[in-house]
Scaffold this motif. Structure first.
Motif, PDB file in Angstrom:
ATOM      1  N   SER A  89       0.845  -1.193   0.000  1.00 59.37           N
ATOM      2  CA  SER A  89       0.000   0.000   0.000  1.00 59.37           C
ATOM      3  C   SER A  89       0.883   1.246   0.000  1.00 59.37           C
ATOM      4  O   SER A  89       1.959   1.264   0.609  1.00 59.37           O
ATOM      5  CB  SER A  89      -0.936  -0.026   1.209  1.00 59.37           C
ATOM      6  OG  SER A  89      -0.576   0.886   2.172  1.00 59.37           O
ATOM      7  N   LYS A  90       0.432   2.262  -0.679  1.00 58.18           N
ATOM      8  CA  LYS A  90       1.211   3.512  -0.765  1.00 58.18           C
ATOM      9  C   LYS A  90       1.471   4.102   0.623  1.00 58.18           C
ATOM     10  O   LYS A  90       2.480   4.743   0.853  1.00 58.18           O
ATOM     11  CB  LYS A  90       0.480   4.543  -1.630  1.00 58.18           C
ATOM     12  CG  LYS A  90       0.225   4.099  -3.048  1.00 58.18           C
ATOM     13  CD  LYS A  90       1.494   3.962  -3.841  1.00 58.18           C
ATOM     14  CE  LYS A  90       1.271   3.657  -5.288  1.00 58.18           C
ATOM     15  NZ  LYS A  90       0.946   2.298  -5.605  1.00 58.18           N
ATOM     16  N   GLN A  91       0.544   3.860   1.572  1.00 59.74           N
ATOM     17  CA  GLN A  91       0.740   4.346   2.939  1.00 59.74           C
ATOM     18  C   GLN A  91       1.883   3.608   3.634  1.00 59.74           C
ATOM     19  O   GLN A  91       2.472   4.133   4.570  1.00 59.74           O
ATOM     20  CB  GLN A  91      -0.547   4.191   3.765  1.00 59.74           C
ATOM     21  CG  GLN A  91      -1.675   5.121   3.361  1.00 59.74           C
ATOM     22  CD  GLN A  91      -2.419   4.654   2.110  1.00 59.74           C
ATOM     23  OE1 GLN A  91      -2.440   3.481   1.784  1.00 59.74           O
ATOM     24  NE2 GLN A  91      -3.008   5.590   1.394  1.00 59.74           N
ATOM     25  N   GLN A  92       2.232   2.404   3.182  1.00 60.70           N
ATOM     26  CA  GLN A  92       3.315   1.637   3.781  1.00 60.70           C
ATOM     27  C   GLN A  92       4.683   2.010   3.210  1.00 60.70           C
ATOM     28  O   GLN A  92       5.693   1.788   3.866  1.00 60.70           O
ATOM     29  CB  GLN A  92       3.114   0.131   3.548  1.00 60.70           C
ATOM     30  CG  GLN A  92       2.014  -0.484   4.352  1.00 60.70           C
ATOM     31  CD  GLN A  92       1.905  -1.971   4.029  1.00 60.70           C
ATOM     32  OE1 GLN A  92       1.658  -2.349   2.891  1.00 60.70           O
ATOM     33  NE2 GLN A  92       2.091  -2.789   5.037  1.00 60.70           N
ATOM     34  N   VAL A  98       8.186   1.437   5.304  1.00 56.41           N
ATOM     35  CA  VAL A  98       9.032   0.300   4.921  1.00 56.41           C
ATOM     36  C   VAL A  98      10.402   0.781   4.464  1.00 56.41           C
ATOM     37  O   VAL A  98      11.437   0.261   4.897  1.00 56.41           O
ATOM     38  CB  VAL A  98       8.354  -0.559   3.830  1.00 56.41           C
ATOM     39  CG1 VAL A  98       9.307  -1.611   3.278  1.00 56.41           C
ATOM     40  CG2 VAL A  98       7.088  -1.211   4.374  1.00 56.41           C
ATOM     41  N   ILE A  99      10.423   1.771   3.602  1.00 57.42           N
ATOM     42  CA  ILE A  99      11.706   2.276   3.082  1.00 57.42           C
ATOM     43  C   ILE A  99      12.529   2.900   4.204  1.00 57.42           C
ATOM     44  O   ILE A  99      13.743   2.679   4.288  1.00 57.42           O
ATOM     45  CB  ILE A  99      11.490   3.243   1.904  1.00 57.42           C
ATOM     46  CG1 ILE A  99      10.983   2.443   0.691  1.00 57.42           C
ATOM     47  CG2 ILE A  99      12.773   3.992   1.564  1.00 57.42           C
ATOM     48  CD1 ILE A  99      10.557   3.293  -0.484  1.00 57.42           C
ATOM     49  N   SER A 111      15.124  -0.384  -6.651  1.00 58.81           N
ATOM     50  CA  SER A 111      15.898   0.859  -6.613  1.00 58.81           C
ATOM     51  C   SER A 111      15.085   2.048  -7.109  1.00 58.81           C
ATOM     52  O   SER A 111      15.385   3.190  -6.773  1.00 58.81           O
ATOM     53  CB  SER A 111      17.191   0.718  -7.411  1.00 58.81           C
ATOM     54  OG  SER A 111      16.911   0.432  -8.765  1.00 58.81           O
ATOM     55  N   GLN A 112      14.046   1.792  -7.875  1.00 53.40           N
ATOM     56  CA  GLN A 112      13.187   2.873  -8.360  1.00 53.40           C
ATOM     57  C   GLN A 112      12.199   3.346  -7.295  1.00 53.40           C
ATOM     58  O   GLN A 112      11.399   4.236  -7.540  1.00 53.40           O
ATOM     59  CB  GLN A 112      12.407   2.426  -9.609  1.00 53.40           C
ATOM     60  CG  GLN A 112      13.277   2.157 -10.807  1.00 53.40           C
ATOM     61  CD  GLN A 112      13.767   0.709 -10.882  1.00 53.40           C
ATOM     62  OE1 GLN A 112      13.754  -0.037  -9.911  1.00 53.40           O
ATOM     63  NE2 GLN A 112      14.227   0.324 -12.048  1.00 53.40           N
ATOM     64  N   GLY A 113      12.235   2.728  -6.107  1.00 49.92           N
ATOM     65  CA  GLY A 113      11.396   3.168  -5.004  1.00 49.92           C
ATOM     66  C   GLY A 113      10.100   2.408  -4.818  1.00 49.92           C
ATOM     67  O   GLY A 113       9.317   2.732  -3.938  1.00 49.92           O
ATOM     68  N   TRP A 114       9.854   1.386  -5.613  1.00 49.22           N
ATOM     69  CA  TRP A 114       8.625   0.605  -5.479  1.00 49.22           C
ATOM     70  C   TRP A 114       8.807  -0.460  -4.407  1.00 49.22           C
ATOM     71  O   TRP A 114       9.889  -1.040  -4.267  1.00 49.22           O
ATOM     72  CB  TRP A 114       8.239  -0.036  -6.805  1.00 49.22           C
ATOM     73  CG  TRP A 114       8.072   0.972  -7.891  1.00 49.22           C
ATOM     74  CD1 TRP A 114       8.865   1.136  -8.986  1.00 49.22           C
ATOM     75  CD2 TRP A 114       7.071   1.989  -7.971  1.00 49.22           C
ATOM     76  NE1 TRP A 114       8.409   2.189  -9.737  1.00 49.22           N
ATOM     77  CE2 TRP A 114       7.309   2.731  -9.142  1.00 49.22           C
ATOM     78  CE3 TRP A 114       5.994   2.344  -7.166  1.00 49.22           C
ATOM     79  CZ2 TRP A 114       6.518   3.801  -9.531  1.00 49.22           C
ATOM     80  CZ3 TRP A 114       5.195   3.407  -7.547  1.00 49.22           C
ATOM     81  CH2 TRP A 114       5.460   4.126  -8.725  1.00 49.22           C
ATOM     82  N   VAL A 115       7.743  -0.728  -3.668  1.00 43.16           N
ATOM     83  CA  VAL A 115       7.780  -1.713  -2.590  1.00 43.16           C
ATOM     84  C   VAL A 115       6.681  -2.743  -2.844  1.00 43.16           C
ATOM     85  O   VAL A 115       5.521  -2.385  -3.051  1.00 43.16           O
ATOM     86  CB  VAL A 115       7.550  -1.053  -1.211  1.00 43.16           C
ATOM     87  CG1 VAL A 115       7.558  -2.096  -0.102  1.00 43.16           C
ATOM     88  CG2 VAL A 115       8.609   0.018  -0.944  1.00 43.16           C
TER      89      VAL A 115
END
Length: 174
Positions: free
Chosen positions: A45-48, A52-53, A122-126
């Motif tokens: 989820s975008k809120q996570q 997480v990062i 590395s592009q920032g996606w989780v």
């Protein structure tokens, strides 16, 4: 392979988007064409994302001596892994992409294979997923993938793939 990914113009269709979205779109297509169960692999989820990062960054990287990266650009973090936290490091250089990806399973204890892990690109996606599904998705990617990290949800282990070094490493937190 789906018509979308098999279509020679699919990369042209992506050019209208910023480059960091290309891998995200490709992974979405892989999930669909391979019928990946979204309970076993999905975008977090975008809120996570931020949590997480941040936890990933402050657990494994030398945040005291390096500036914090933008959450959408996590390339070359593997150059700043903290020496003081790693109990064990293993490095494997595979023969090809599939052998690299299979090392994810080699680096994961059998008792943790069914656990959900974070896949951080590395592009920032989780993403959140089981090891088998992470391997299935990554093995189908076509080249938009740079560095990536598979992190246990306990933040006690991290598998790093470094595109520049063409190798994979395991870091176990002490």
């Amino acid at each position: 392979m789906s018509e979308y990914r098999n279509d020679t113009q699919w990369r042209e269709k992506l050019k209208s988007k910023p480059a960091r979205y290309w891998i995200r779109d490709e992974i979405e297509e892989i999930i669909k064409e391979e019928n990946i169960d979204r309970r076993r692999f999905h975008e977090a989820s975008k809120q996570q994302f931020a949590h997480v990062i941040d936890k990933f960054y402050y657990t494994f990287f030398d945040y005291e001596n390096c500036r914090k990266p933008d959450r959408t650009e996590l390339g070359y973090l593997w150059l700043r892994i903290r020496d003081d936290i790693c109990l064990e490091r293993q490095i494997i250089c595979g023969k090809d992409w599939c052998s690299h990806i299979s090392n994810i399973k080699t680096f994961t204890p059998p008792e943790n294979l069914s656990d959900l892990h974070w896949l951080i690109l590395s592009q920032g996606w989780v993403y959140e997923g089981n090891i088998d599904e992470i391997i299935a998705v990554l093995s189908e990617t076509d080249g938009f993938l740079d560095d990536f990290y598979v992190v246990s949800k306990k933040y006690d282990r991290m598998i790093v793939y470094c595109e520049d070094g063409d190798c994979m490493s395991l870091m176990i937190k002490s």
